[in-house]
Design an enzyme around this catalytic site. Sequence first.
Site, mmCIF file in Angstrom:
data_model
loop_
_atom_site.group_PDB
_atom_site.id
_atom_site.type_symbol
_atom_site.label_atom_id
_atom_site.label_comp_id
_atom_site.label_asym_id
_atom_site.label_seq_id
_atom_site.Cartn_x
_atom_site.Cartn_y
_atom_site.Cartn_z
ATOM 1 N N LYS A 37 1.074 0.077 14.992
ATOM 2 C CA LYS A 37 2.595 0.209 15.358
ATOM 3 C C LYS A 37 2.949 -1.185 16.473
ATOM 4 O O LYS A 37 4.104 -1.455 16.548
ATOM 5 C CB LYS A 37 2.996 1.501 16.250
ATOM 6 C CG LYS A 37 3.228 2.548 15.110
ATOM 7 C CD LYS A 37 4.136 2.551 14.140
ATOM 8 C CE LYS A 37 4.110 3.536 12.938
ATOM 9 N NZ LYS A 37 3.877 2.569 11.805
ATOM 10 N N TYR B 171 -8.965 5.685 7.867
ATOM 11 C CA TYR B 171 -9.041 5.686 9.252
ATOM 12 C C TYR B 171 -10.045 7.241 9.271
ATOM 13 O O TYR B 171 -9.976 8.137 8.745
ATOM 14 C CB TYR B 171 -7.588 6.486 9.869
ATOM 15 C CG TYR B 171 -6.759 5.081 9.884
ATOM 16 C CD1 TYR B 171 -6.525 4.694 11.266
ATOM 17 C CD2 TYR B 171 -6.184 4.821 8.883
ATOM 18 C CE1 TYR B 171 -5.588 3.596 11.457
ATOM 19 C CE2 TYR B 171 -5.072 3.715 9.043
ATOM 20 C CZ TYR B 171 -4.809 3.273 10.073
ATOM 21 O OH TYR B 171 -3.795 2.262 10.399
ATOM 22 N N TYR C 199 3.929 6.583 9.734
ATOM 23 C CA TYR C 199 3.212 5.481 9.677
ATOM 24 C C TYR C 199 3.977 4.482 8.674
ATOM 25 O O TYR C 199 3.981 3.230 9.090
ATOM 26 C CB TYR C 199 1.963 6.043 8.661
ATOM 27 C CG TYR C 199 0.935 4.866 8.455
ATOM 28 C CD1 TYR C 199 0.028 4.661 9.590
ATOM 29 C CD2 TYR C 199 0.947 3.856 7.662
ATOM 30 C CE1 TYR C 199 -1.122 3.891 9.327
ATOM 31 C CE2 TYR C 199 -0.044 2.881 7.661
ATOM 32 C CZ TYR C 199 -1.093 2.787 8.572
ATOM 33 O OH TYR C 199 -2.004 2.090 8.401
ATOM 34 N N PRO D 32 -3.723 0.786 18.932
ATOM 35 C CA PRO D 32 -3.753 0.271 17.394
ATOM 36 C C PRO D 32 -3.569 1.313 16.568
ATOM 37 O O PRO D 32 -3.588 1.137 15.235
ATOM 38 C CB PRO D 32 -4.869 -0.808 17.605
ATOM 39 C CG PRO D 32 -5.766 -0.340 18.395
ATOM 40 C CD PRO D 32 -5.126 0.137 19.669
ATOM 41 N N HIS E 101 0.755 -1.224 -0.114
ATOM 42 C CA HIS E 101 -0.186 -0.037 -0.066
ATOM 43 C C HIS E 101 0.840 1.325 0.021
ATOM 44 O O HIS E 101 1.815 1.401 0.765
ATOM 45 C CB HIS E 101 -0.859 -0.096 1.086
ATOM 46 C CG HIS E 101 -2.083 -1.032 1.024
ATOM 47 N ND1 HIS E 101 -3.161 -0.638 1.618
ATOM 48 C CD2 HIS E 101 -2.252 -2.055 0.436
ATOM 49 C CE1 HIS E 101 -4.038 -1.592 1.190
ATOM 50 N NE2 HIS E 101 -3.384 -2.655 0.631
HETATM 51 P P1 FAD Z 1 1.970 -11.453 21.522
HETATM 52 O O1 FAD Z 1 1.804 -11.406 20.296
HETATM 53 O O2 FAD Z 1 1.082 -10.999 22.666
HETATM 54 O O3 FAD Z 1 2.627 -12.772 22.003
HETATM 55 C C1 FAD Z 1 3.018 -13.106 23.337
HETATM 56 C C2 FAD Z 1 3.129 -14.732 23.302
HETATM 57 O O4 FAD Z 1 3.487 -15.164 24.805
HETATM 58 C C3 FAD Z 1 1.698 -15.377 23.273
HETATM 59 O O5 FAD Z 1 1.677 -16.439 22.293
HETATM 60 C C4 FAD Z 1 1.290 -16.001 24.682
HETATM 61 O O6 FAD Z 1 0.249 -16.873 24.478
HETATM 62 C C5 FAD Z 1 2.616 -16.188 25.209
HETATM 63 N N1 FAD Z 1 2.687 -15.920 26.756
HETATM 64 C C6 FAD Z 1 2.084 -15.165 27.402
HETATM 65 N N2 FAD Z 1 2.085 -15.648 28.748
HETATM 66 C C7 FAD Z 1 3.098 -16.611 28.815
HETATM 67 C C8 FAD Z 1 3.420 -17.314 29.831
HETATM 68 N N3 FAD Z 1 3.220 -17.280 31.137
HETATM 69 N N4 FAD Z 1 4.179 -18.310 29.512
HETATM 70 C C9 FAD Z 1 4.620 -18.844 28.106
HETATM 71 N N5 FAD Z 1 4.072 -17.979 26.998
HETATM 72 C C10 FAD Z 1 3.377 -17.270 27.409
HETATM 73 N N6 FAD Z 1 -1.519 -4.214 16.681
HETATM 74 C C11 FAD Z 1 -1.793 -3.610 15.788
HETATM 75 O O7 FAD Z 1 -0.837 -2.798 14.939
HETATM 76 N N7 FAD Z 1 -3.052 -3.636 15.207
HETATM 77 C C12 FAD Z 1 -3.973 -4.230 15.487
HETATM 78 O O8 FAD Z 1 -5.455 -4.324 15.228
HETATM 79 C C13 FAD Z 1 -3.670 -4.907 16.892
HETATM 80 N N8 FAD Z 1 -4.919 -5.750 17.281
HETATM 81 C C14 FAD Z 1 -4.558 -6.232 18.515
HETATM 82 C C15 FAD Z 1 -5.689 -6.918 19.379
HETATM 83 C C16 FAD Z 1 -5.360 -7.479 20.489
HETATM 84 C C17 FAD Z 1 -6.437 -8.359 21.321
HETATM 85 C C18 FAD Z 1 -4.024 -7.800 20.930
HETATM 86 C C19 FAD Z 1 -3.858 -8.243 22.362
HETATM 87 C C20 FAD Z 1 -2.711 -6.984 20.366
HETATM 88 C C21 FAD Z 1 -3.245 -6.228 19.140
HETATM 89 N N9 FAD Z 1 -2.008 -5.634 18.466
HETATM 90 C C22 FAD Z 1 -2.535 -4.739 17.326
HETATM 91 C C23 FAD Z 1 -0.865 -5.514 18.950
HETATM 92 C C24 FAD Z 1 0.080 -6.604 18.201
HETATM 93 O O9 FAD Z 1 -0.741 -7.571 17.911
HETATM 94 C C25 FAD Z 1 1.039 -6.984 19.144
HETATM 95 O O10 FAD Z 1 1.822 -5.877 19.306
HETATM 96 C C26 FAD Z 1 1.958 -7.889 18.694
HETATM 97 O O11 FAD Z 1 1.090 -9.219 19.016
HETATM 98 C C27 FAD Z 1 2.966 -8.249 19.749
HETATM 99 O O12 FAD Z 1 3.820 -9.352 19.591
HETATM 100 P P2 FAD Z 1 4.400 -10.050 20.684
HETATM 101 O O13 FAD Z 1 4.912 -11.230 20.214
HETATM 102 O O14 FAD Z 1 5.218 -9.188 21.440
HETATM 103 O O15 FAD Z 1 3.303 -10.478 21.784
HETATM 104 C C1 DHB Z 2 -5.306 -3.110 11.130
HETATM 105 C C2 DHB Z 2 -5.232 -2.739 12.528
HETATM 106 C C3 DHB Z 2 -4.733 -1.338 12.966
HETATM 107 O O1 DHB Z 2 -4.500 -1.017 14.213
HETATM 108 C C4 DHB Z 2 -4.275 -0.561 12.049
HETATM 109 O O2 DHB Z 2 -3.958 0.782 12.499
HETATM 110 C C5 DHB Z 2 -4.463 -0.993 10.726
HETATM 111 C C6 DHB Z 2 -4.852 -2.047 10.089
HETATM 112 C C7 DHB Z 2 -6.024 -4.260 10.887
HETATM 113 O O3 DHB Z 2 -6.346 -5.086 11.577
HETATM 114 O O4 DHB Z 2 -5.889 -4.543 9.336
#
Ligand code: FAD
Ligand code: DHB
Length: 390
Positions: free
Chosen positions: A297, A201, A384, A293, A72
Amino acid sequence: MKTQVAIIGAGPSGLLLSQRLHLAGVETVVLERHSRDHVLSRIRAGVLEQGLADMLRAAGVGDRMDAEGEIHDGCEIAFEDNRLRIDFAELTGGKTVMVYGQTEVTRDLYKARDAMGGTIIHNAENVALHDVDSDSPYVTYEKDGETHRLDCEFIAGCDGFHGPSRKAIPADRLKVFEKVYPFGWLGILSETPPVSEELIYSGHPRGFALCSLRSRVLSRYYVQVPADEKVDNWSDDRFWEELKSRLPSDVAADLVTGPSIEKSIAPLRSFVAEPLRYGRMFLVGDAGHIVPPTGAKGLNLAASDVFYLSNALIDYYRADDETGIEHYAEKALRRIWLAERFSWWMTTLLHKFDEEAFDVRVKRAELDHLVHSRAAQTALAENYVGLPYD
Ligand code: FAD
Ligand code: DHB
């Protein structure tokens, strides 16, 4: 069991870190609390910065993203019946983002770890970190009713916001910066063609809305809802009506609706833990910081942490050079705070708050400035598409 780097969490941070370290000859073991199916059922982010897309390619996991993801080169900011296109490529000298779901990134990383014989232990319960400020830290966990011990040289806390790693830092050494917003995002995934080729957005007096997508036949939409809202209160029909009411009328008229295949509410929060390193333990991704979100980022910040930490550990193992380890927290935090600022700004600009009339007028002026100032549009675009890693 013994390894060089124990990684807690098999989200995108843990899997990408494991993959990058393995490619450089550093041993890892990943401990994950949930099953693989559970990890792969979570629908989260959808926008990848170029830095993350490049890292996935370099780690040998970019092929499906390049085949199925969409590049995009712009997005739209809408407010009531106005639409403003932000041309990323033109404003940033050709930079773009990749639209490809976090779930697919995770699936590709799992496949690569399997192909290389990586060790990922699922359903690891009661994971606990020990002696993290000593030269010989270790992790214990339970599986199938037995307690296991994993000795290691370093621990990477990639266990998300609720994991145990951050809690291993003594309270008097940990400083937390936090802002909890009084609303969340209700998101749905639906097998319908996206209403727009680019993300929209939308700031509206009824609240924020976002039109996003996963492919030409799979749409992702969000609406701002109160923090205590329940998914069960939202039938598909109610969701579509509310979404339409928050979009410019020409966009709403084009919206194709259909049954949702996923529906969930995510709370909005800004959060940073300092420091990101304690002894031989490092916090990575959501374990150390959360952004609302709105700027897309969260996943991208997790990726830049992985970039800094993997390079630091590789320098340590290859050249006995501890500089990267010493500077990991400082380097990562600088980029984290820049993304916190941008995410807070986008959130404040486009969401409905319980605010005074003065604040509403200031936001309107901010949008006016964005429409008429190339400098303001450039500032949005450069954040962005992603700030540089160094
Ligand atoms: P996570 O993806 O949270 O991974 C952490 C892992 O650690 C998980 O698999 C979990 O099961 C594991 N874990 C937790 N506790 C334990 C334990 N005690 N022992 C062993 N393992 C454990 N970002 C965006 O940019 N856009 C979005 O739309 C967006 N939507 C989101 C929706 C939700 C519900 C959430 C929670 C986050 C969202 N985010 C979004 C943020 C983005 O998804 C996260 O920043 C990203 O997943 C971070 O990755 P991570 O690997 O650091 O953490
Ligand atoms: C999506 C989520 C976001 O938080 C965003 O800023 C843009 C896209 C998505 O889930 O597609």
